[in-house]
Design a protein around this motif. Sequence first.
Motif, short mmCIF file in Angstrom:
data_model
loop_
_atom_site.label_atom_id
_atom_site.label_comp_id
_atom_site.label_asym_id
_atom_site.label_seq_id
_atom_site.Cartn_x
_atom_site.Cartn_y
_atom_site.Cartn_z
N ARG A 37 -1.34 30.08 -48.73
CA ARG A 37 -0.85 28.97 -49.55
C ARG A 37 0.63 28.70 -49.27
NH1 ARG A 37 -3.83 31.95 -53.60
NH2 ARG A 37 -5.83 30.94 -54.01
N LEU A 38 1.41 29.76 -49.18
CA LEU A 38 2.83 29.60 -48.90
C LEU A 38 3.06 29.01 -47.52
CD1 LEU A 38 4.26 32.92 -50.39
CD2 LEU A 38 4.38 30.62 -51.38
N GLN A 39 2.20 29.34 -46.59
CA GLN A 39 2.30 28.78 -45.25
C GLN A 39 2.07 27.27 -45.29
OE1 GLN A 39 3.33 30.13 -42.40
NE2 GLN A 39 3.15 28.07 -41.53
N GLY A 40 1.19 26.84 -46.18
CA GLY A 40 0.97 25.41 -46.34
C GLY A 40 2.22 24.70 -46.81
N TYR A 41 2.94 25.29 -47.76
CA TYR A 41 4.20 24.70 -48.23
C TYR A 41 5.24 24.68 -47.12
CZ TYR A 41 2.41 24.92 -53.01
OH TYR A 41 1.67 24.73 -54.15
N ARG A 42 5.29 25.76 -46.34
CA ARG A 42 6.25 25.80 -45.23
C ARG A 42 5.94 24.71 -44.20
NH1 ARG A 42 6.05 31.57 -46.09
NH2 ARG A 42 4.30 31.77 -44.63
N MET A 47 8.18 19.04 -42.19
CA MET A 47 7.94 17.66 -41.75
C MET A 47 9.02 16.73 -42.30
SD MET A 47 3.84 17.39 -42.42
CE MET A 47 2.68 18.49 -41.61
N PRO A 48 9.82 16.09 -41.45
CA PRO A 48 10.87 15.19 -41.93
C PRO A 48 10.34 14.05 -42.80
CG PRO A 48 11.18 15.69 -39.60
CD PRO A 48 9.85 16.25 -39.98
N LYS A 49 9.18 13.51 -42.46
CA LYS A 49 8.62 12.42 -43.26
C LYS A 49 8.33 12.89 -44.68
CE LYS A 49 4.87 9.05 -43.53
NZ LYS A 49 3.63 8.52 -42.90
N TYR A 50 7.81 14.10 -44.81
CA TYR A 50 7.51 14.62 -46.15
C TYR A 50 8.79 14.79 -46.96
CZ TYR A 50 5.52 17.34 -49.92
OH TYR A 50 5.13 17.77 -51.17
N TRP A 51 9.85 15.27 -46.31
CA TRP A 51 11.13 15.40 -46.99
C TRP A 51 11.62 14.04 -47.50
CZ3 TRP A 51 13.85 18.99 -49.24
CH2 TRP A 51 13.66 20.33 -48.87
N GLY A 52 11.47 13.01 -46.67
CA GLY A 52 11.90 11.68 -47.08
C GLY A 52 11.14 11.19 -48.30
N LEU A 53 9.83 11.38 -48.30
CA LEU A 53 9.01 10.97 -49.44
C LEU A 53 9.37 11.77 -50.68
CD1 LEU A 53 5.60 10.75 -47.55
CD2 LEU A 53 6.94 8.81 -48.40
N PRO A 162 3.19 4.92 -54.11
CA PRO A 162 3.22 4.95 -52.64
C PRO A 162 3.71 6.28 -52.06
CG PRO A 162 4.04 2.86 -53.42
CD PRO A 162 3.91 3.74 -54.61
N SER A 163 4.75 6.86 -52.66
CA SER A 163 5.27 8.12 -52.11
C SER A 163 4.25 9.24 -52.28
CB SER A 163 6.60 8.49 -52.78
OG SER A 163 6.43 8.64 -54.19
N SER A 164 3.56 9.29 -53.42
CA SER A 164 2.53 10.32 -53.62
C SER A 164 1.37 10.13 -52.66
CB SER A 164 2.03 10.28 -55.07
OG SER A 164 3.05 10.65 -55.96
N ALA A 165 0.93 8.88 -52.49
CA ALA A 165 -0.20 8.61 -51.60
C ALA A 165 0.15 8.93 -50.15
CB ALA A 165 -0.62 7.16 -51.74
N GLU A 166 1.36 8.55 -49.73
CA GLU A 166 1.79 8.85 -48.36
C GLU A 166 1.91 10.35 -48.15
OE1 GLU A 166 2.68 7.30 -45.42
OE2 GLU A 166 1.65 5.52 -46.18
N ALA A 167 2.43 11.06 -49.15
CA ALA A 167 2.55 12.51 -49.04
C ALA A 167 1.18 13.17 -48.92
CB ALA A 167 3.31 13.06 -50.24
N ALA A 168 0.22 12.66 -49.68
CA ALA A 168 -1.12 13.23 -49.65
C ALA A 168 -1.80 13.02 -48.31
CB ALA A 168 -1.96 12.63 -50.76
N SER A 169 -1.43 11.96 -47.60
CA SER A 169 -2.10 11.62 -46.34
C SER A 169 -1.45 12.26 -45.12
CB SER A 169 -2.12 10.10 -46.16
OG SER A 169 -0.81 9.59 -45.98
N ILE A 170 -0.32 12.94 -45.30
CA ILE A 170 0.37 13.54 -44.16
C ILE A 170 -0.49 14.60 -43.48
CG2 ILE A 170 2.27 15.09 -43.57
CD1 ILE A 170 4.07 13.49 -45.29
N ASN A 171 -1.11 15.45 -44.29
CA ASN A 171 -1.97 16.50 -43.77
C ASN A 171 -3.15 16.63 -44.72
OD1 ASN A 171 -3.20 18.99 -43.04
ND2 ASN A 171 -1.28 19.73 -42.16
N THR A 172 -4.31 16.20 -44.29
CA THR A 172 -5.48 16.17 -45.19
C THR A 172 -5.89 17.56 -45.67
OG1 THR A 172 -6.93 16.18 -43.24
CG2 THR A 172 -6.38 14.04 -44.20
N LYS A 173 -5.52 18.60 -44.94
CA LYS A 173 -5.85 19.96 -45.37
C LYS A 173 -4.89 20.47 -46.43
CE LYS A 173 -7.94 21.36 -40.97
NZ LYS A 173 -7.90 22.33 -39.84
N LEU A 174 -3.78 19.76 -46.62
CA LEU A 174 -2.77 20.20 -47.60
C LEU A 174 -2.51 19.13 -48.65
CD1 LEU A 174 -0.24 21.76 -45.05
CD2 LEU A 174 -1.87 23.00 -46.50
#
Length: 208
Positions: A37-42, A47-53, A162-174
Amino acid sequence: WRSIFGMFLAHSLLLLALVVFDLKETNYQRKSSLSERLQGYRTLLGMPKYWGLLMCQAFSIAFFFVFVVGFPALGAEAYGLSATGIGVYLGLMPIGYIFANYMVSKYAQSAGLMRMLIIGRICAFASLAPGIVLALAGVTNPIFIFAAMTFAGAANGFTMAPSSAEAASINTKLTGAAVGLISAAGILMGAIGSNIAVWLMALAPSAV
């Protein structure tokens, strides 16, 4: 004021009951260990895009928290507003939020979530710049100052979903981790921002 907290408690218990008895599990590939789980957060934080969101949503929520904390003092001390007047002006922000949410639901699919998010950030700037200019110009009518907060509400409305939806779509496994982390960051920044606002008002109440 106690009735407000009573309503919050009642609605929270109702929501908890709905989650327990009606919300079905959607994650059929659960991580089996804490390290995974912690590896998923790491992974997400790398990801720079995730930081921006995350930062867009976190500072958007913090802005709202600071506004709610500082508005009563500003309205009473600087403009001599009554409790009723403060409530009326405070209602300007949700108007912008509701309008922006409607626009996102109607046009996000055709215009794109990132475009909605950019519009939200433009609204955030538009909410601050006119208010600062008018305040420095010595305008004393609160309607001109606080009407700008309608744009602040719109900024949140164009940013949150939009920020939540974009964040959710960055990595479908996470997906769960991405949404949970971005929401937690927003609450954290809101708490930090509101505490800083209270500290500044206590430090220099005459400068409110």
